[in-house]
Design a protein around this motif. Sequence first.
Motif, mmCIF file in Angstrom:
data_model
loop_
_atom_site.group_PDB
_atom_site.id
_atom_site.type_symbol
_atom_site.label_atom_id
_atom_site.label_comp_id
_atom_site.label_asym_id
_atom_site.label_seq_id
_atom_site.Cartn_x
_atom_site.Cartn_y
_atom_site.Cartn_z
ATOM 1 N N GLU A 114 -1.933 6.671 7.767
ATOM 2 C CA GLU A 114 -2.407 7.727 8.656
ATOM 3 C C GLU A 114 -3.928 7.880 8.636
ATOM 4 O OE1 GLU A 114 -0.134 10.689 10.350
ATOM 5 O OE2 GLU A 114 0.310 8.577 10.708
ATOM 6 N N ARG A 115 -4.540 7.735 7.462
ATOM 7 C CA ARG A 115 -5.937 8.125 7.312
ATOM 8 C C ARG A 115 -6.871 6.985 6.903
ATOM 9 N NH1 ARG A 115 -5.946 13.850 7.758
ATOM 10 N NH2 ARG A 115 -3.864 14.314 8.538
ATOM 11 N N VAL A 116 -6.343 5.811 6.549
ATOM 12 C CA VAL A 116 -7.199 4.682 6.174
ATOM 13 C C VAL A 116 -7.012 3.541 7.162
ATOM 14 C CG1 VAL A 116 -7.791 3.017 4.366
ATOM 15 C CG2 VAL A 116 -7.157 5.355 3.745
ATOM 16 N N SER A 117 -5.860 2.892 7.122
ATOM 17 C CA SER A 117 -5.539 1.843 8.094
ATOM 18 C C SER A 117 -4.085 1.435 7.914
ATOM 19 C CB SER A 117 -6.445 0.617 7.915
ATOM 20 O OG SER A 117 -6.135 -0.077 6.718
ATOM 21 N N GLN A 118 -3.522 0.884 8.984
ATOM 22 C CA GLN A 118 -2.144 0.403 8.911
ATOM 23 C C GLN A 118 -2.015 -0.723 7.889
ATOM 24 O OE1 GLN A 118 1.083 0.770 10.447
ATOM 25 N NE2 GLN A 118 0.309 2.844 10.733
ATOM 26 N N ARG A 119 -2.954 -1.629 7.867
ATOM 27 C CA ARG A 119 -2.820 -2.797 7.000
ATOM 28 C C ARG A 119 -2.936 -2.435 5.527
ATOM 29 N NH1 ARG A 119 -8.513 -6.098 8.040
ATOM 30 N NH2 ARG A 119 -9.935 -4.512 7.209
ATOM 31 N N ALA A 120 -3.568 -1.304 5.225
ATOM 32 C CA ALA A 120 -3.739 -0.902 3.829
ATOM 33 C C ALA A 120 -2.551 -0.117 3.291
ATOM 34 C CB ALA A 120 -5.002 -0.061 3.677
ATOM 35 N N GLY A 121 -1.700 0.391 4.175
ATOM 36 C CA GLY A 121 -0.623 1.277 3.737
ATOM 37 C C GLY A 121 0.402 0.625 2.835
ATOM 38 N N TRP A 122 0.898 -0.528 3.245
ATOM 39 C CA TRP A 122 1.957 -1.188 2.474
ATOM 40 C C TRP A 122 1.441 -1.687 1.124
ATOM 41 C CZ3 TRP A 122 6.689 -0.396 2.117
ATOM 42 C CH2 TRP A 122 7.618 -1.352 1.697
ATOM 43 N N PRO A 123 0.263 -2.349 1.045
ATOM 44 C CA PRO A 123 -0.267 -2.711 -0.276
ATOM 45 C C PRO A 123 -0.489 -1.494 -1.173
ATOM 46 C CG PRO A 123 -1.403 -3.943 1.429
ATOM 47 C CD PRO A 123 -0.567 -2.914 2.137
ATOM 48 N N ALA A 124 -0.960 -0.380 -0.601
ATOM 49 C CA ALA A 124 -1.170 0.830 -1.397
ATOM 50 C C ALA A 124 0.145 1.343 -1.951
ATOM 51 C CB ALA A 124 -1.849 1.907 -0.552
ATOM 52 N N ALA A 125 1.191 1.312 -1.122
ATOM 53 C CA ALA A 125 2.505 1.767 -1.582
ATOM 54 C C ALA A 125 3.012 0.911 -2.736
ATOM 55 C CB ALA A 125 3.497 1.736 -0.417
ATOM 56 N N TRP A 126 2.847 -0.402 -2.640
ATOM 57 C CA TRP A 126 3.313 -1.283 -3.693
ATOM 58 C C TRP A 126 2.492 -1.119 -4.963
ATOM 59 C CZ3 TRP A 126 7.660 -3.615 -4.642
ATOM 60 C CH2 TRP A 126 8.527 -3.868 -3.576
ATOM 61 N N PHE A 127 1.204 -0.871 -4.814
ATOM 62 C CA PHE A 127 0.364 -0.625 -5.989
ATOM 63 C C PHE A 127 0.840 0.619 -6.731
ATOM 64 C CE2 PHE A 127 -3.168 1.579 -8.009
ATOM 65 C CZ PHE A 127 -3.681 0.590 -8.831
ATOM 66 N N VAL A 128 1.070 1.705 -5.991
ATOM 67 C CA VAL A 128 1.502 2.956 -6.616
ATOM 68 C C VAL A 128 2.898 2.807 -7.210
ATOM 69 C CG1 VAL A 128 2.046 5.392 -6.193
ATOM 70 C CG2 VAL A 128 0.030 4.352 -5.132
ATOM 71 N N LEU A 129 3.776 2.089 -6.520
ATOM 72 C CA LEU A 129 5.132 1.885 -7.041
ATOM 73 C C LEU A 129 5.082 1.134 -8.374
ATOM 74 C CD1 LEU A 129 8.192 2.017 -6.789
ATOM 75 C CD2 LEU A 129 8.093 -0.070 -5.402
ATOM 76 N N THR A 130 4.318 0.040 -8.413
ATOM 77 C CA THR A 130 4.201 -0.740 -9.645
ATOM 78 C C THR A 130 3.580 0.089 -10.760
ATOM 79 O OG1 THR A 130 3.948 -2.771 -8.350
ATOM 80 C CG2 THR A 130 3.281 -2.849 -10.657
#
Length: 285
Positions: free
Chosen positions: A151-167
Amino acid sequence: MLLPTLTRRERGLLFTFALLLLIAFFGPALPAADVAIAAVFADNRPLLHLPNAMDVLSNLPFLVIGCLGLYRLNRIDRSHQEALAGFPLAPPANDPPDNTLDCAWLFFAGLIATAAGSAFYHLMPDAPRLAADRAGMAVAFAGLIGIAVCERVSQRAGWPAAWFVLTAGLLAAEVCQETGNVLPWALVQFGGMALVLTLALSTPMRGAVGLKLGWVIAFYVVAKAFELGDHAIYEATGHLVSGHTLKHLVASLAGLPVLMALNRLEKGWRATLLRHNPDPAAIAA
């Protein structure tokens, strides 16, 4: 192949994750005091042989909202594919954003995992079960942060960010269980919500689904207040309900703004299809 150029917000996000990672590795160890008090929640009343019934059953809203979210996402995906399959014209420019929807899948699955992990923990509170509780929350945190980043950074950054936080969340829960150091988990939980707050204060990106991050933060803050007032609320209500039970009920409401955003997304997408499609009957109601 050349690496994509990072935007200012993407660089800021990368710096934030790197800083949190450094603190987790090199920061001072924090004793896991919550493990020592895990078995002294205010309300331990059983119900029909179900121990700690209120703290267990109050996880049901997580399950319900999680299932509603997955149902909504499945409906969006199915109707999108069916409409475009019979749509002879070029797809409209505002198709549902894939990364946002992927992170939403993770978020609602995380709510279901949170319900399971928390109920499992409260049946017999101890340190190993607390790790399971935190693992479920880590999935939900990851999905939420992924959506916020979309929503606030970019579409392409969302999924990597989610996986980083999940890990990071799963590893932090395990580290706390094995070493008693709660610092990594505190960084995941409070650092993650600080990131969401920062993103909430920034301008939404073009094509954002309109998630009201302020409501998510408000539900989280109220839930934490109820958690801290567990015993006081239990006494103030004449042993009717504890703060921890109310924490579960309020925290589950954080899924409602995501549900509402998905509803607006689907309506907007259908309206665009209707404008482009000469045969409105081709689009399912």
